[in-house]
Structure formats: structure tokens, C-alpha cells
Design a protein around this motif. Structure first.
Motif, mmCIF file in Angstrom:
data_model
loop_
_atom_site.group_PDB
_atom_site.id
_atom_site.type_symbol
_atom_site.label_atom_id
_atom_site.label_comp_id
_atom_site.label_asym_id
_atom_site.label_seq_id
_atom_site.Cartn_x
_atom_site.Cartn_y
_atom_site.Cartn_z
ATOM 1 N N UNK A 32 -0.638 11.802 17.736
ATOM 2 C CA UNK A 32 -0.068 10.535 17.296
ATOM 3 C C UNK A 32 0.549 10.723 15.919
ATOM 4 N N UNK A 33 1.773 10.241 15.748
ATOM 5 C CA UNK A 33 2.470 10.314 14.458
ATOM 6 C C UNK A 33 2.648 8.894 13.941
ATOM 7 N N UNK A 34 2.200 8.653 12.720
ATOM 8 C CA UNK A 34 2.352 7.340 12.093
ATOM 9 C C UNK A 34 3.400 7.437 10.993
ATOM 10 N N UNK A 35 4.311 6.476 10.952
ATOM 11 C CA UNK A 35 5.398 6.463 9.969
ATOM 12 C C UNK A 35 5.335 5.153 9.192
ATOM 13 N N UNK A 36 5.360 5.255 7.856
ATOM 14 C CA UNK A 36 5.355 4.078 6.988
ATOM 15 C C UNK A 36 6.690 4.037 6.238
ATOM 16 N N UNK A 37 7.371 2.896 6.300
ATOM 17 C CA UNK A 37 8.694 2.757 5.697
ATOM 18 C C UNK A 37 8.702 1.572 4.730
ATOM 19 N N UNK A 38 9.037 1.831 3.445
ATOM 20 C CA UNK A 38 9.137 0.771 2.437
ATOM 21 C C UNK A 38 10.596 0.349 2.311
ATOM 22 N N UNK A 39 10.960 -0.822 2.766
ATOM 23 C CA UNK A 39 12.364 -1.255 2.674
ATOM 24 C C UNK A 39 12.740 -1.636 1.240
ATOM 25 N N UNK A 40 13.951 -1.276 0.833
ATOM 26 C CA UNK A 40 14.454 -1.667 -0.490
ATOM 27 C C UNK A 40 14.988 -3.091 -0.409
ATOM 28 N N UNK A 41 14.469 -3.976 -1.260
ATOM 29 C CA UNK A 41 14.893 -5.378 -1.220
ATOM 30 C C UNK A 41 16.318 -5.548 -1.729
ATOM 31 N N UNK A 42 16.681 -4.797 -2.746
ATOM 32 C CA UNK A 42 18.041 -4.868 -3.317
ATOM 33 C C UNK A 42 18.583 -3.455 -3.448
ATOM 34 N N UNK A 43 19.810 -3.281 -2.997
ATOM 35 C CA UNK A 43 20.406 -1.954 -3.034
ATOM 36 C C UNK A 43 20.544 -1.443 -4.466
ATOM 37 N N UNK A 44 20.112 -0.230 -4.684
ATOM 38 C CA UNK A 44 20.244 0.383 -5.993
ATOM 39 C C UNK A 44 19.052 0.176 -6.901
ATOM 40 N N UNK A 45 18.119 -0.675 -6.516
ATOM 41 C CA UNK A 45 16.935 -0.901 -7.348
ATOM 42 C C UNK A 45 15.879 0.160 -7.041
ATOM 43 N N UNK A 46 15.035 0.396 -8.014
ATOM 44 C CA UNK A 46 13.957 1.371 -7.823
ATOM 45 C C UNK A 46 12.717 0.683 -7.236
ATOM 46 N N UNK A 47 11.924 1.469 -6.567
ATOM 47 C CA UNK A 47 10.702 0.940 -5.946
ATOM 48 C C UNK A 47 9.565 1.926 -6.191
ATOM 49 N N UNK A 48 8.498 1.420 -6.720
ATOM 50 C CA UNK A 48 7.327 2.265 -6.964
ATOM 51 C C UNK A 48 6.373 2.137 -5.779
ATOM 52 N N UNK A 49 6.090 3.247 -5.152
ATOM 53 C CA UNK A 49 5.187 3.280 -3.995
ATOM 54 C C UNK A 49 3.795 3.692 -4.460
ATOM 55 N N UNK A 50 2.823 2.839 -4.177
ATOM 56 C CA UNK A 50 1.438 3.121 -4.543
ATOM 57 C C UNK A 50 0.583 3.097 -3.277
ATOM 58 N N UNK A 51 -0.294 4.051 -3.155
ATOM 59 C CA UNK A 51 -1.167 4.078 -1.976
ATOM 60 C C UNK A 51 -2.387 4.952 -2.241
ATOM 61 N N UNK A 52 -3.414 4.705 -1.451
ATOM 62 C CA UNK A 52 -4.585 5.586 -1.408
ATOM 63 C C UNK A 52 -4.647 6.162 -0.002
ATOM 64 N N UNK A 53 -5.108 7.379 0.119
ATOM 65 C CA UNK A 53 -5.199 8.012 1.432
ATOM 66 C C UNK A 53 -6.622 8.490 1.687
#
Length: 288
Positions: A32-53
Motif C-alpha cells: 500500500x502506498x500513501x500519498x499526502x498532498x498540501x495544496x497551495x492556497x495562493x500561487x507563489x506563496x510559501x508553505x511550511x509543512x510540519x508533521x510527526x512520523x
């Protein structure tokens, strides 16, 4: 999270943007392959991805130490609300004796003692039904063409002899959630993974390599069935006699911890039945 029976791989997202997630099977269903995708709300803006695994066993305490929500990957089915207290009790017994097999035996005995009053009620109700059974058969023959009169006479018979036709079933129904929760806990708990019991059983999460426990369980189930009072007709009783054999084959491939639980529970049931029968006076057949 994706995982196997006893282990899981999980990601707890802590980003400001809620991601999309999907899982799909690959390699002919073997992975099984799981894929997580964070969509950008506004084009060109930066997004900080935070997670625990997390990658490891489905141990409730370990999972909760990472995140309380992560504990939900341990699923005891519909009766999880009972399963988790049962698991805590199993762990407590293990802390006392240091052997998971002995802990299963102690937990099984505790549960059987807790439901003992219901079993006594069921036994007495079924014995009472046995006593009035000849009278019931006579009424069915007498009023076979008058169902209204038959129901009236049956209710009068039950009231006169203080017999509850559902008295043998209700106590059993009350116990079903407990036994299903026990079944799930013993079948899903990583604590039993590669945990030795004694002699030939060196892994309670694996089947009995010599099938000794399933055979003993089938024999004790057959004995208990013979001792249990019943109001079924002979044809139904004969069909029911095959149940121990069916359960034996069913348990051959299941974890030995589960089989141990059912075997000890059935053994307790035999002792309980013999004790109740010993203290039960001979009941005369009701003819009036």
C-alpha cells in the motif's frame, strides 16, 4: 496511517493547511502506498509543512506518547470501549505473573467470574423450561388449530410455574459484547506478538504448531454442550453437535492466545455446569 496486523507507519500532519491524502494498493495488492498532498492556497506563496512520523508496533502507550489521536490505529472493532479496559487488565496481570499466557488464563477466569451470575440465571431458566416442556408439547398438540388459545394457555403456564421463556437467552446476549471485545483484544494486541507461553507454544500470536489447543478446545466444547440443558428438538440438537468440530477446524489457523482463551473459558463452563447440576434437585415432569 498504513500498516499490518501488529505494526503501523503513520504521519501526523501539523501544518496550517489541511492536506489531501490517499492510499492505493500496488504490486498486485501486496503493498500500500500513501500519498499526502498540501495544496497551495495562493500561487507563489510559501508553505511550511510540519508533521510527526511514526514507524513501529501498535502499542497503545507508545502511540499515545507520540500523539493521542495516533492511538486510533489500534482498532478493537465495534466494542473498542470494552476492549481497551480489557487490554489494561491483561497488562496488569502480565505485570504480576510475567507470562502472557498465564495472564490470558487469569483474565479469562476473571471475566467468567464476573458473568457467573448471568450464567446461573440462564441455567436455572433453561432447567425450568425443561420441566414444563412436556406440558408445552401437550398444549401445542391440543390447540394446534387455535393459535390464539395456544398463546393464552402458554402464557398462563409460564405465569403459573414462574418460567420466563427468554430467561435463558437474555443473560447470554448480555455477555456477547464482553466476549467479542476479548476476542478482538487477544487477536489484535501486539503484546502477544512472539510472546512465549510454555512448552511447545512459543508465540501466542501464532497458531498452535501441533494443534493441541484447538483439539482440547473442541473436546471441552463437546462436553459442555452435552452438559448444557436444552429445549431444542432432537433434530436441531444433532445439528448443534457438529459445532465443536466446526470451531476446532476454525481455530486451527488462528492465534494460540485466542484458542487458549476459549479453551480455559470452556473448561470453566464445564466445572460451573457440573457444580450447578450437583446442587440441582431432580425436577418432576409437570403434567398439570
Amino acid at each position: 496511517a498504513v500498516g499490518t496486523h501488529y505494526f503501523t507507519q503513520a504521519l501526523i500532519d501539523r501544518s496550517d493547511v489541511l492536506p489531501d491524502a490517499k492510499a492505493e494498493t500496488v504490486r498486485d495488492g501486496k503493498a500500500v502506498v500513501a500519498v499526502v498532498n498540501h495544496p497551495a492556497l495562493t500561487k507563489g506563496t510559501s508553505l511550511e509543512v510540519k508533521f510527526s512520523s511514526f514507524l513501529g508496533p501498535k502499542d497503545l502507550n507508545l502511540l499515545k506518547s507520540v500523539d493521542d489521536n495516533l492511538a486510533s490505529v489500534v482498532n478493537f472493532g465495534f466494542f473498542s470501549v470494552l476492549g481497551r479496559p480489557i487490554l489494561r487488565m491483561l497488562k496488569w496481570f502480565h505485570e504480576l505473573v510475567g507470562n502472557w499466557g498465564v495472564a490470558i488464563i487469569l483474565l479469562t477466569l476473571l471475566v467468567r467470574f464476573l458473568v457467573l451470575p448471568f450464567n446461573v440465571m440462564s441455567f436455572r431458566s433453561m432447567k425450568a423450561m425443561q420441566v414444563v416442556q412436556p406440558r408445552i408439547a401437550a398444549l401445542k398438540e391440543k390447540y394446534k388449530n387455535d393459535s390464539a388459545k395456544l398463546n393464552q394457555e402458554m402464557l398462563l403456564l409460564f405465569k403459573t410455574h414462574k418460567v420466563n421463556p427468554l430467561g435463558g437467552c437474555l443473560p447470554v446476549l448480555l455477555q456477547i459484547p464482553i466476549f467479542f471485545a476479548l476476542y478482538q483484544v487477544l487477536g489484535q494486541s501486539v503484546e502477544l506478538y512472539q510472546a512465549p507461553f510454555m512448552l511447545w507454544i512459543q508465540d501466542l500470536s501464532h497458531k498452535d504448531p501441533y494443534f493441541v489447543l484447538p483439539v482440547l478446545m473442541g473436546i471441552t466444547m463437546f462436553i459442555q454442550q452435552k452438559l448444557t440443558p436444552t429445549t431444542m428438538d432432537p433434530a436441531q440438537a444433532k445439528i448443534l453437535m457438529f459445532m465443536p468440530l466446526i470451531f476446532t477446524f476454525f481455530m486451527l489457523a488462528l492465534p494460540s492466545g485466542l484458542t487458549l482463551y476459549i479453551f480455559i473459558s470452556t473448561l470453566f463452563g464445564i466445572v460451573q455446569q457440573l457444580y450447578l447440576m450437583k446442587g440441582q434437585p431432580h425436577n418432576p415432569v409437570v403434567t398439570a
